[in-house]
Design a protein around this motif. Structure first.
Motif, short mmCIF file in Angstrom:
data_model
loop_
_atom_site.label_atom_id
_atom_site.label_comp_id
_atom_site.label_asym_id
_atom_site.label_seq_id
_atom_site.Cartn_x
_atom_site.Cartn_y
_atom_site.Cartn_z
N ARG A 252 33.16 31.14 52.73
CA ARG A 252 32.12 32.18 52.89
C ARG A 252 32.55 33.49 52.21
NH1 ARG A 252 27.85 34.23 55.49
NH2 ARG A 252 28.00 36.36 56.29
N TYR A 253 33.85 33.76 52.21
CA TYR A 253 34.36 35.02 51.67
C TYR A 253 35.03 34.84 50.31
CZ TYR A 253 33.43 36.49 56.44
OH TYR A 253 32.80 36.76 57.63
N ARG A 254 34.65 33.79 49.60
CA ARG A 254 35.35 33.47 48.34
C ARG A 254 35.12 34.53 47.25
NH1 ARG A 254 31.69 29.26 49.02
NH2 ARG A 254 29.76 29.40 47.80
N ARG A 255 34.11 35.37 47.41
CA ARG A 255 33.90 36.42 46.40
C ARG A 255 35.08 37.40 46.38
NH1 ARG A 255 30.72 39.06 43.02
NH2 ARG A 255 30.75 41.35 43.01
N TRP A 256 35.66 37.67 47.56
CA TRP A 256 36.71 38.69 47.67
C TRP A 256 38.10 38.11 47.91
CZ3 TRP A 256 32.26 38.78 50.87
CH2 TRP A 256 31.22 39.58 50.38
N VAL A 257 38.16 36.80 48.19
CA VAL A 257 39.45 36.15 48.45
C VAL A 257 39.80 35.28 47.24
CG1 VAL A 257 40.65 34.48 49.92
CG2 VAL A 257 39.11 36.17 50.95
N PRO A 258 41.05 35.29 46.79
CA PRO A 258 41.43 34.46 45.64
C PRO A 258 41.09 32.99 45.84
CG PRO A 258 43.17 36.01 46.15
CD PRO A 258 42.16 36.13 47.26
N ASN A 259 40.60 32.36 44.80
CA ASN A 259 40.29 30.94 44.80
C ASN A 259 41.57 30.12 44.89
OD1 ASN A 259 39.78 28.25 43.18
ND2 ASN A 259 37.76 29.01 43.78
N PRO A 260 41.54 28.92 45.54
CA PRO A 260 42.76 28.10 45.64
C PRO A 260 43.41 27.80 44.29
CG PRO A 260 41.04 27.19 47.02
CD PRO A 260 40.40 28.30 46.24
N ARG A 261 42.62 27.80 43.22
CA ARG A 261 43.16 27.44 41.91
C ARG A 261 43.40 28.65 41.02
NH1 ARG A 261 40.16 23.72 44.09
NH2 ARG A 261 40.90 21.57 44.08
N ASP A 262 43.19 29.85 41.54
CA ASP A 262 43.49 31.05 40.76
C ASP A 262 45.00 31.21 40.60
OD1 ASP A 262 40.86 31.68 40.46
OD2 ASP A 262 40.82 33.23 42.01
N LYS A 263 45.44 31.43 39.41
CA LYS A 263 46.87 31.65 39.16
C LYS A 263 47.31 33.02 39.67
CE LYS A 263 47.38 27.73 37.04
NZ LYS A 263 48.13 26.63 37.70
N THR A 264 46.40 33.98 39.64
CA THR A 264 46.70 35.33 40.14
C THR A 264 45.54 35.77 41.02
OG1 THR A 264 45.62 36.48 38.31
CG2 THR A 264 47.92 35.83 38.00
N ARG A 265 45.65 36.98 41.58
CA ARG A 265 44.57 37.50 42.40
C ARG A 265 43.73 38.53 41.64
NH1 ARG A 265 46.56 42.35 44.95
NH2 ARG A 265 48.77 42.68 44.49
N GLU A 266 43.85 38.53 40.32
CA GLU A 266 43.19 39.55 39.52
C GLU A 266 41.67 39.45 39.60
OE1 GLU A 266 44.60 39.53 35.54
OE2 GLU A 266 46.64 40.19 36.07
#
Length: 509
Positions: A252-266
């Motif tokens: 639900r909050y994936r817009r502001w929380v890093p995705n599981p497959r994101d290498k960084t939180r950029e």
């Protein structure tokens, strides 16, 4: 098969499953049942299971680890029988024995604990070994409960991080929504859960096995209950299934929380910055199983609107009810409770900047004293001080290890040591009648070279809260090794050890 070969086989298999799952977010896995039934998987599951003290706790069939080891064909025969039942399709989970465990600090309230049979626990462990790396690739980095390599302190460090100032200025988090779901584990809808499992698994035999564990009868005081919702608390696979279910909250909050497959939180940071510039609120969730907080960058009114929206989301998507009266909205400067700690944003005297800080809640200190007081009262004076020390030391060390990361922990530890000293002195006074305090100290508290004074008897010494120093728990970020994304077996071992230590500590509080 040797332990080394077996461990290597399982770890290699899990790494492959994790890698394939991480590479393809829509991949559905087939032919998993053969891995569950593999002799190597079952043997490794037994090794994991037999190391646990609970392996000598019987289920409804009365079988324990000791009884299995005493069989004429031993453990090998026990595992082979299970393997044949699985492969022939005759395996069926037996009823789960339920016990009611008192809830700490809640007089008259109990938590149901399910105890499956040893055979069912073994199959659940084998199933978990196969399914966990698949779903682990889908779990969000801000979810910490019952995941390999992660602990409650990692979740607390993430919350603190969001309350700390950055190079851009003070933290923009103003409010927190303290999530509370009514009867979460008992309310898990089997149909919704199985739909989420099917997103990743298409092996029908594995799906039937998962559903069979969900539908297993529960024996309560001799009568059977047939569950229509919920996962049995105490089942080995239950925490994994609960995480599969509750990941919907993270999504639900994936817009502001890093995705599981994101290498960084950029990317998440860019979206947060974009919403801030446009005057839009943003919400950042940190979850440990069913305990979660939503950190709000916005006004109190926007936080209240999100709480209502979250309640509707849970009702529609997960068929769960958010407890509105318990789901508080709190100013971060006032402080809030999460995972046994009190968290608040405090002003640093040296810099004047506000930072996130952890404290020991007064209620937790009182619960500790009540627990120790009960143990001392229940110990008859006919027993020795060494016996009482054996009972108290695990409580003391577990509590101090969990709370040693709190600000001003040393102050609370010193108070607890002082209180505990006089509590045991009172017990020794009853044991020895008219003996003076000086006599008791001479017998039981004589100082030794290089050691501080304290109650002791023979080789047993009462642990002190202040024996450990206050530490700062490091924020390990979002890319925490889980054993399958680590670069070495050493990373896996350290992460796994840390996970099990933290889990056992939390369970003892």
């Amino acid at each position: 098969m040797s332990d080394t070969v077996n461990t290597g086989f399982i770890l290699d298999m899990q790494r492959k499953l994790y890698r394939w799952s991480a590479a393809d977010p829509v991949k559905r896995f087939a032919d998993l049942f053969n891995i569950v039934c593999d002799r190597g998987t079952l043997l490794h599951a037994w090794q994991r299971l037999s190391r646990n003290k609970g392996s000598n706790t019987p289920g409804t069939d009365g079988v324990t680890r000791k009884k299995v080891e005493e069989r004429p064909d031993g453990v090998a025969g026990f595992l082979e029988d299970i393997r044949q039942d699985l492969r022939q399709g005759t395996y069926q989970p037996q009823s789960v024995r339920q016990r009611l465990i008192p809830k700490p600090g809640k007089l008259g309230k109990f938590r149901p604990l399910g105890i499956p049979t040893l055979k069912d626990r073994l199959v659940q462990m084998a199933l978990k070994l196969v399914l966990e790396p698949i779903f682990e690739a889908d779990f969000y980095p801000t979810s910490y409960g019952f995941r390999p390599g992660r602990s409650t302190h990692d979740a607390l460090a993430r919350v603190r991080h969001k309350l700390n100032p950055t190079s851009a200025g003070p933290s923009r988090t103003r409010y927190v929504i303290e999530g509370d779901i009514k009867g979460c584990f008992d309310a898990i809808d089997h149909h919704v859960l199985m739909e989420r499992v099917r997103r990743r698994v298409r092996d029908r035999k594995v799906l039937r096995l998962v559903l069979a564990f969900l539908k297993a009868d529960i024996m309560i005081e001799g009568s059977l209950r047939h569950p229509v919702t919920g996962t049995p608390q105490g089942g080995i696979i239950s925490p994994l299934l609960a995480n599969v279910y509750l990941t919907a909250i993270d999504e639900r909050y994936r817009r502001w929380v890093p995705n599981p497959r994101d290498k960084t939180r950029e990317r998440a940071q860019q979206r947060l910055q974009s919403d801030y510039k446009r005057g839009r609120p943003s919400f950042y969730v940190v979850r440990y199983a069913d305990d979660f907080v939503v950190l709000v960058q916005g006004t109190q009114q926007e936080a209240e609107q999100e709480r209502e929206a979250l309640a509707q989301f849970l009702k529609k998507e997960l068929r769960m009810e958010l407890s509105i009266e318990k789901t508080k909205i709190t100013d971060v400067r006032e402080g809030f409770d999460f995972l046994g700690y009190r968290i608040s944003q405090e002003k640093m005297p040296s810099s004047g900047r506000r930072v996130g800080m952890l404290f020991i809640p007064k209620g937790k200190s009182q619960l500790l004293r009540d627990k120790i007081k009960a143990k001392v009262r229940e110990t008859p004076t006919g027993r020795t001080l060494a016996d009482l020390i054996d009972d108290l030391n695990p409580v003391i060390t577990g509590w101090r290890n969990y709370y040693r990361y709190a600000s001003r922990a040393w102050k609370e530890f010193a108070k607890s040591d002082w209180w505990l000293y006089w509590r045991l002195k009172s017990w020794l006074g009853k044991k020895h009648g008219k003996a003076s305090g000086r006599t008791l100290r001479r017998i039981y508290a004589e100082s030794r070279a290089g050691e501080s004074s304290g109650w002791r008897m023979g080789g047993k010494k009462l642990a002190k809260f202040a024996d450990t120093k206050r530490l700062r728990y490091p924020d390990r970020g979002l890319r925490i090794p889980n054993g399958w994304n680590a670069t070495s077996d050493e990373h896996f071992r350290k992460g796994a050890d840390k996970f099990w230590e933290a889990t056992n500590t939390l369970a003892s509080l």
